[in-house]
Design a protein around this motif. Structure first.
Motif, PDB file in Angstrom:
ATOM      1  N   CYS A 167       0.846  -1.196   0.000  1.00  0.00           N
ATOM      2  CA  CYS A 167       0.000   0.000   0.000  1.00  0.00           C
ATOM      3  C   CYS A 167       0.880   1.244   0.000  1.00  0.00           C
ATOM      4  O   CYS A 167       1.816   1.338   0.800  1.00  0.00           O
ATOM      5  N   GLU A 168       0.584   2.174  -0.883  1.00  0.00           N
ATOM      6  CA  GLU A 168       1.227   3.481  -0.881  1.00  0.00           C
ATOM      7  C   GLU A 168       0.125   4.489  -0.568  1.00  0.00           C
ATOM      8  O   GLU A 168      -0.683   4.835  -1.421  1.00  0.00           O
ATOM      9  N   LEU A 169       0.084   4.910   0.694  1.00  0.00           N
ATOM     10  CA  LEU A 169      -1.025   5.708   1.209  1.00  0.00           C
ATOM     11  C   LEU A 169      -0.562   7.119   1.543  1.00  0.00           C
ATOM     12  O   LEU A 169       0.556   7.318   2.038  1.00  0.00           O
ATOM     13  N   SER A 170      -1.429   8.094   1.273  1.00  0.00           N
ATOM     14  CA  SER A 170      -1.100   9.483   1.605  1.00  0.00           C
ATOM     15  C   SER A 170      -2.282  10.111   2.333  1.00  0.00           C
ATOM     16  O   SER A 170      -3.446   9.906   1.968  1.00  0.00           O
ATOM     17  N   ALA A 171      -1.984  10.856   3.379  1.00  0.00           N
ATOM     18  CA  ALA A 171      -3.016  11.420   4.263  1.00  0.00           C
ATOM     19  C   ALA A 171      -3.958  12.357   3.508  1.00  0.00           C
ATOM     20  O   ALA A 171      -3.551  13.040   2.560  1.00  0.00           O
ATOM     21  N   PRO A 172      -5.227  12.373   3.968  1.00  0.00           N
ATOM     22  CA  PRO A 172      -5.806  11.500   5.001  1.00  0.00           C
ATOM     23  C   PRO A 172      -6.271  10.174   4.419  1.00  0.00           C
ATOM     24  O   PRO A 172      -6.704  10.102   3.282  1.00  0.00           O
TER      25      PRO A 172
ATOM     26  N   GLU B 278     -12.161  -3.089   1.164  1.00  0.00           N
ATOM     27  CA  GLU B 278     -12.672  -3.373  -0.180  1.00  0.00           C
ATOM     28  C   GLU B 278     -12.937  -2.083  -0.959  1.00  0.00           C
ATOM     29  O   GLU B 278     -12.745  -2.017  -2.175  1.00  0.00           O
ATOM     30  N   ALA B 279     -13.391  -1.041  -0.258  1.00  0.00           N
ATOM     31  CA  ALA B 279     -13.673   0.231  -0.925  1.00  0.00           C
ATOM     32  C   ALA B 279     -12.388   0.913  -1.381  1.00  0.00           C
ATOM     33  O   ALA B 279     -12.350   1.578  -2.423  1.00  0.00           O
ATOM     34  N   ILE B 280     -11.333   0.753  -0.607  1.00  0.00           N
ATOM     35  CA  ILE B 280     -10.045   1.356  -0.966  1.00  0.00           C
ATOM     36  C   ILE B 280      -9.427   0.625  -2.152  1.00  0.00           C
ATOM     37  O   ILE B 280      -8.896   1.239  -3.084  1.00  0.00           O
ATOM     38  N   ILE B 281      -9.524  -0.691  -2.136  1.00  0.00           N
ATOM     39  CA  ILE B 281      -8.971  -1.467  -3.247  1.00  0.00           C
ATOM     40  C   ILE B 281      -9.815  -1.284  -4.497  1.00  0.00           C
ATOM     41  O   ILE B 281      -9.297  -1.171  -5.610  1.00  0.00           O
ATOM     42  N   GLY B 282     -11.133  -1.209  -4.301  1.00  0.00           N
ATOM     43  CA  GLY B 282     -12.045  -1.008  -5.417  1.00  0.00           C
ATOM     44  C   GLY B 282     -12.059  -2.192  -6.369  1.00  0.00           C
ATOM     45  O   GLY B 282     -11.821  -3.337  -5.969  1.00  0.00           O
ATOM     46  N   SER B 283     -12.291  -1.909  -7.629  1.00  0.00           N
ATOM     47  CA  SER B 283     -12.400  -2.979  -8.626  1.00  0.00           C
ATOM     48  C   SER B 283     -11.074  -3.267  -9.319  1.00  0.00           C
ATOM     49  O   SER B 283     -11.011  -4.092 -10.215  1.00  0.00           O
TER      50      SER B 283
ATOM     51  N   ARG C  38       1.025  -8.760  -9.044  1.00  0.00           N
ATOM     52  CA  ARG C  38       2.429  -8.568  -8.689  1.00  0.00           C
ATOM     53  C   ARG C  38       2.594  -7.620  -7.503  1.00  0.00           C
ATOM     54  O   ARG C  38       3.424  -6.723  -7.505  1.00  0.00           O
ATOM     55  N   TYR C  39       1.732  -7.822  -6.502  1.00  0.00           N
ATOM     56  CA  TYR C  39       1.783  -7.121  -5.212  1.00  0.00           C
ATOM     57  C   TYR C  39       1.395  -5.641  -5.283  1.00  0.00           C
ATOM     58  O   TYR C  39       1.627  -4.896  -4.338  1.00  0.00           O
ATOM     59  N   GLY C  40       0.767  -5.230  -6.356  1.00  0.00           N
ATOM     60  CA  GLY C  40       0.282  -3.851  -6.423  1.00  0.00           C
ATOM     61  C   GLY C  40       1.293  -2.911  -7.040  1.00  0.00           C
ATOM     62  O   GLY C  40       1.952  -3.245  -8.009  1.00  0.00           O
ATOM     63  N   PRO C  41       1.390  -1.684  -6.492  1.00  0.00           N
ATOM     64  CA  PRO C  41       0.865  -1.265  -5.189  1.00  0.00           C
ATOM     65  C   PRO C  41      -0.579  -0.778  -5.240  1.00  0.00           C
ATOM     66  O   PRO C  41      -1.087  -0.421  -6.302  1.00  0.00           O
ATOM     67  N   VAL C  42      -1.231  -0.751  -4.080  1.00  0.00           N
ATOM     68  CA  VAL C  42      -2.524  -0.105  -3.925  1.00  0.00           C
ATOM     69  C   VAL C  42      -2.228   1.339  -3.529  1.00  0.00           C
ATOM     70  O   VAL C  42      -1.660   1.594  -2.472  1.00  0.00           O
ATOM     71  N   VAL C  43      -2.580   2.268  -4.384  1.00  0.00           N
ATOM     72  CA  VAL C  43      -2.312   3.686  -4.140  1.00  0.00           C
ATOM     73  C   VAL C  43      -3.613   4.368  -3.734  1.00  0.00           C
ATOM     74  O   VAL C  43      -4.631   4.239  -4.414  1.00  0.00           O
TER      75      VAL C  43
ATOM     76  N   ASN D 297       4.046   3.674   3.555  1.00  0.00           N
ATOM     77  CA  ASN D 297       4.057   2.449   2.753  1.00  0.00           C
ATOM     78  C   ASN D 297       3.900   1.255   3.683  1.00  0.00           C
ATOM     79  O   ASN D 297       4.678   1.102   4.632  1.00  0.00           O
ATOM     80  N   ILE D 298       2.897   0.451   3.418  1.00  0.00           N
ATOM     81  CA  ILE D 298       2.579  -0.679   4.296  1.00  0.00           C
ATOM     82  C   ILE D 298       2.447  -1.950   3.473  1.00  0.00           C
ATOM     83  O   ILE D 298       1.799  -1.962   2.421  1.00  0.00           O
ATOM     84  N   LEU D 299       3.058  -3.016   3.970  1.00  0.00           N
ATOM     85  CA  LEU D 299       2.971  -4.321   3.336  1.00  0.00           C
ATOM     86  C   LEU D 299       1.916  -5.136   4.077  1.00  0.00           C
ATOM     87  O   LEU D 299       1.961  -5.248   5.303  1.00  0.00           O
TER      88      LEU D 299
END
Length: 309
Positions: free
Chosen positions: A21-26, A88-93, A98-103, A112-114
């Motif tokens: 996961c590559e996440l940025s606030a909020p 599920e809402a963050i990942i979406g459709s 290959r491990y993403g990333p989920v941005v 960044n979270i594994l």
């Protein structure tokens, strides 16, 4: 073979990384209860963890790893007061390959979270898993004492980013190693580890436990086990029960039956052979003990396993 190695080998443990996961606030991710033991590694940045019945949120820093051995629901957030959406809402459709990333997020402070899981046979009650709390938190700040754990974490993070030939096989094996190292770290960091972990960690009782696991077929007596521990029979029995929550002989029988079940399911050994391998000269006495601890006869156990495959 020491007790922890033997226990881990019997669990049919496997694990995988879901994605990066590559996440940025909020941002906030609400993760439901699962039948597997999920884990998260904070590769970069920081985040907050909330769980039901938790008085305060926990701040997770880079290098930290958290495990939910019993699959408890939890929430990850960029800040304690952020709003969390279902995972599920963050990942979406989107298809995660290959491990993403989920941005996800709005461009603020990044983290960044594994995310991954450990899985084992839930049809068997493992004293080790029963002893684990809802949450295990290993802090990266302890890297100087547990550099081997951080090396594994760094290796997993690198492999999921680099995606070279054979990456999936390497990552899956590393995740299994990660579980064993987390168990070691948990034992080392906990003053009095609960259940069988306390017995494994105990300098004296651990010696007797290792002897049981090395030779489960041997006709152990309390006197012999106490001698391995360097204790009197009474002191050993009391200490073992205090730590493991069961008597030494009760634990030995449980472990023998677990080993027998494993052999019934995964081999074509005859009943007399299996009985002998777990310390019973009589097939009848083995069958009686097996049904008492497992709930079904050895034959029924083997038939049920055959039908499920």
């Amino acid at each position: 073979m020491d007790a922890l190695t033997d226990i881990l080998a019997s669990m049919r443990l496997r694990g995988e990384v879901y994605f990066r996961c590559e996440l940025s606030a909020p941002w906030g991710m609400d993760i439901d209860r699962t039948p597997v033991a999920e884990f998260h590694v904070v590769a970069r940045g920081s985040c907050w963890l909330k769980m039901a019945d938790m008085e305060k949120s926990i701040c997770l820093e880079a290098g930290d790893v958290v495990v939910f051995p019993h699959g408890h629901a939890h929430v990850l957030l960029d800040a304690p007061d952020s709003v969390a959406l279902p995972a599920e809402a963050i990942i979406g459709s989107r298809k995660i390959d290959r491990y993403g990333p989920v941005v996800y997020g709005s461009g603020g402070t990044t983290a960044n979270i594994l995310c991954g899981y450990f899985e084992f046979d839930r049809n068997v009650r493992y004293p080790l898993i029963d002893a684990l709390p809802p949450l295990i938190h290993i802090q990266g700040a302890d890297a100087t004492e547990m550099s081997w754990l951080q090396t594994t974490i760094n290796f997993i993070c690198y492999e999921t980013r680099a995606m070279r030939p054979g990456t999936e096989a390497v990552v899956n094996r590393l995740v299994e190693v990660l579980f064993a190292q987390i168990m070691r770290a948990y034992i080392a960091q906990t003053a009095t580890p609960p259940g069988i972990l306390g017995a494994i960690a105990d300098a004296k009782v651990g010696l007797a436990l290792n002897a049981m696991h090395l030779r489960p077929e041997y006709a152990w007596s309390l006197e012999e086990l106490a001698q391995h521990a360097g204790m009197s029979r009474t002191a050993f029995t009391q200490r073992f029960h205090t730590l493991a929550g069961r008597t030494p002989m009760h634990y030995l029988t449980e472990w023998r039956m677990q080993k027998a079940k494993e052999m019934l399911i995964s081999t074509s050994m005859t009943m007399p052979t299996i009985a002998e391998r777990v310390g019973y000269q009589s097939e009848a006495s083995f069958g009686k003990a097996f049904k008492k601890y497992i709930g079904v006869s050895p034959g029924a156990c083997r038939r049920e396993a055959a039908l499920s495959h």
